[in-house]
Design a protein around this motif. Sequence first.
Motif, mmCIF file in Angstrom:
data_model
loop_
_atom_site.group_PDB
_atom_site.id
_atom_site.type_symbol
_atom_site.label_atom_id
_atom_site.label_comp_id
_atom_site.label_asym_id
_atom_site.label_seq_id
_atom_site.Cartn_x
_atom_site.Cartn_y
_atom_site.Cartn_z
ATOM 1 N N UNK A 1 -81.547 5.769 6.383
ATOM 2 C CA UNK A 1 -82.022 4.884 5.324
ATOM 3 C C UNK A 1 -82.284 5.636 4.026
ATOM 4 N N UNK A 2 -82.750 6.862 4.160
ATOM 5 C CA UNK A 2 -83.138 7.614 2.969
ATOM 6 C C UNK A 2 -81.959 7.851 2.043
ATOM 7 N N UNK A 3 -80.802 8.136 2.611
ATOM 8 C CA UNK A 3 -79.642 8.491 1.802
ATOM 9 C C UNK A 3 -78.656 7.346 1.627
ATOM 10 N N UNK A 4 -78.613 6.399 2.584
ATOM 11 C CA UNK A 4 -77.547 5.392 2.612
ATOM 12 C C UNK A 4 -78.069 3.962 2.508
ATOM 13 N N UNK A 5 -79.294 3.776 2.037
ATOM 14 C CA UNK A 5 -79.851 2.425 1.965
ATOM 15 C C UNK A 5 -79.051 1.538 1.000
ATOM 16 N N UNK A 6 -78.663 2.084 -0.158
ATOM 17 C CA UNK A 6 -77.854 1.313 -1.113
ATOM 18 C C UNK A 6 -76.515 0.912 -0.532
ATOM 19 N N UNK A 7 -75.886 1.815 0.210
ATOM 20 C CA UNK A 7 -74.605 1.514 0.858
ATOM 21 C C UNK A 7 -74.758 0.384 1.870
ATOM 22 N N UNK A 8 -75.838 0.412 2.646
ATOM 23 C CA UNK A 8 -76.062 -0.632 3.654
ATOM 24 C C UNK A 8 -76.256 -1.995 3.008
ATOM 25 N N UNK A 9 -77.004 -2.031 1.920
ATOM 26 C CA UNK A 9 -77.227 -3.310 1.250
ATOM 27 C C UNK A 9 -75.932 -3.839 0.622
ATOM 28 N N UNK A 10 -75.058 -2.961 0.160
ATOM 29 C CA UNK A 10 -73.776 -3.408 -0.384
ATOM 30 C C UNK A 10 -72.898 -4.018 0.705
ATOM 31 N N UNK A 11 -72.880 -3.409 1.885
ATOM 32 C CA UNK A 11 -72.088 -3.948 2.989
ATOM 33 C C UNK A 11 -72.641 -5.308 3.422
ATOM 34 N N UNK A 12 -73.962 -5.435 3.491
ATOM 35 C CA UNK A 12 -74.573 -6.716 3.859
ATOM 36 C C UNK A 12 -74.283 -7.762 2.787
ATOM 37 N N UNK A 13 -74.305 -7.360 1.516
ATOM 38 C CA UNK A 13 -73.985 -8.289 0.414
ATOM 39 C C UNK A 13 -72.551 -8.793 0.535
ATOM 40 N N UNK A 14 -71.628 -7.897 0.860
ATOM 41 C CA UNK A 14 -70.236 -8.313 1.038
ATOM 42 C C UNK A 14 -70.107 -9.317 2.177
ATOM 43 N N UNK A 15 -70.796 -9.055 3.278
ATOM 44 C CA UNK A 15 -70.756 -9.991 4.412
ATOM 45 C C UNK A 15 -71.404 -11.322 4.054
ATOM 46 N N UNK A 16 -72.463 -11.294 3.260
ATOM 47 C CA UNK A 16 -73.142 -12.531 2.858
ATOM 48 C C UNK A 16 -72.246 -13.417 2.005
ATOM 49 N N UNK A 17 -71.477 -12.820 1.105
ATOM 50 C CA UNK A 17 -70.616 -13.637 0.250
ATOM 51 C C UNK A 17 -69.469 -14.240 1.056
ATOM 52 N N UNK A 18 -68.867 -13.470 1.945
ATOM 53 C CA UNK A 18 -67.732 -13.961 2.718
ATOM 54 C C UNK A 18 -68.187 -15.016 3.722
#
Length: 576
Positions: free
Chosen positions: A179-196
């Motif tokens: 989470x410390x290093x990749x939290x932004x990446x995780x939220x971007x992947x979840x955002x992509x899934x949310x839109x689709x």
Amino acid sequence: MLWKITIHLISMLFLMAGCLISGIYAVLKLYSGQAEIIEWEILELNSTSIVFTLIFDWVSLLFICFVFLISSSVLYYSGEYMKEDKSFNRFMYLVLMFVFSMGAMVLSPNLISILLGWDGLGLVSYVLVIYYQNEKSANAGMLTVLSNRVGDVAILLSIGFMIKLGSWNFLFYAYSMSDKEWLGFKFLIILAAMTKSAQIPFSAWLPAAMAAPTPVSALVHSSTLVTAGVYLMIRFSPILESFYTQSWLLIISCLTMFMAGLGANFEYDLKKIIALSTLSQLGVMLSILALGFFDLAFFHLLSHALFKALLFMCAGVFIHGVGDHQDIRYMGCLVKFMPLSVIYMSVCNFALCGFPFLAGFYSKDMILEVAFMSWVNFIALSMYVLAVGLTVSYTMRLIFYSLSGGFNLGLLANMKDSNNLMTISMSLLGTGAIIGGAALSWLLFPEPYMICLSALMKSLVMMVSIIGGVIGYVCNLFSMNHSSLGLSKYFMVVFMGSMWFMPFLSTMKNSYVMMNMGGLMEKIGDKGWLEKFGPQGLYLKLSQLFMILNSFQINKIKVFMKVFILGVLVVMFMGI
């Protein structure tokens, strides 16, 4: 006419063959625990390689098997449904492109090569939504493509995040992303899934996409476009093993399934009711993913695809029969005219509600029991329970208005079950809607889950389902939607029936503000300073430098004399 018959027959046969082959390989991979990865290196720059990757494991092969199965049925069904269309061949090619894009996305574990299918789905879905060329379809298509574009941008930013790993094969790194290093990446992947997958606040495009032909709706809302986000999250399920991402996804998905179930109880468009039920089930899949059970989400994804595609096929038959009306108030008493189609529709509706021993029962019941056993708080638990009750409620309302109820058909309605093309394709998926859940349960879960619940929690789902069914049928029996109570609470009825004003918020003032801001940014940035200090400025400087170098290379005596004199002056100056 021979060409029209040939194209959908050949498509069905090829897709059915692919379904059988991928299904057999999926079972072999599942029980052997092996996977095959094929890589093709396209470009290498220093230590970074851009690779086109294909993965053949039991998840991708089983899902592609279901995509091919449903696509073959839909294409065969389209042979009759779209036979009078002047652009029949173009329609069939677009649907095949849609299937190819989904296959490219499903079989790719690489974040760059996944864009081939991800963007292909967005582009072809836009073309299919605007297939009927009118203003409503154009608006719906624009809303669809712009909403999905947010997810495309999130995927592109995620590719930028992963560049420091030297590879984009996310399956190799998903377990080591903190989470410390990749939290932004995780939220971007979840955002992509949310839109689709049209989660809040991107839910408005999914009912709007009903402007497409009904066979497209059957394909899009069962196993292709809207399930792409869920499938991406299943692949990225290891990154969800953190408090922040799980909590965010759980809140969003629970709100979505509650909002969609509530809106379906106030909707009168047949296809939009089924679309909202799809939205509700997508919320169920993502919510159980947020709790960490990717296998249950995948199980429900497959079983839901079978009966949801059949549900849209039955809706298309009814719409054709009643004179191309989609309003359920123009239907009624269809059981007397189309008994076979009504049987299939009833099977789908009961499977959607989780009726015992149908396809939806095995996955939905297990999801709810596992969710009740998990760490969800009272609000999430309440939304689960309310979503179950609302599902049964709008299903019984749909049965009352269209299948039973009074005779509301027009004089020109031609209701019959005599069409062989539609009946055969519906029969194939009808068999899957009955036995598909049990077969998948035996295949994916040879060892049963251990469920420990109190008697109250165990019977809660059944009680809520019965209450929801009674409310959904009895309230519409007494025309509660048309009563003075509905008029006196007009704002609340509009609020609940319009997906909490999301279609208005997605298409009105904020869109104008965003477009004005985009125009300003284009004027100042893309056509202004970025041009001066970017491509055009660089081009001008390089052109000037090239002219200088060119003058040296053409061996002009004047140039060499100037350089010689300049060199002599410099030497004299240094000597002084």
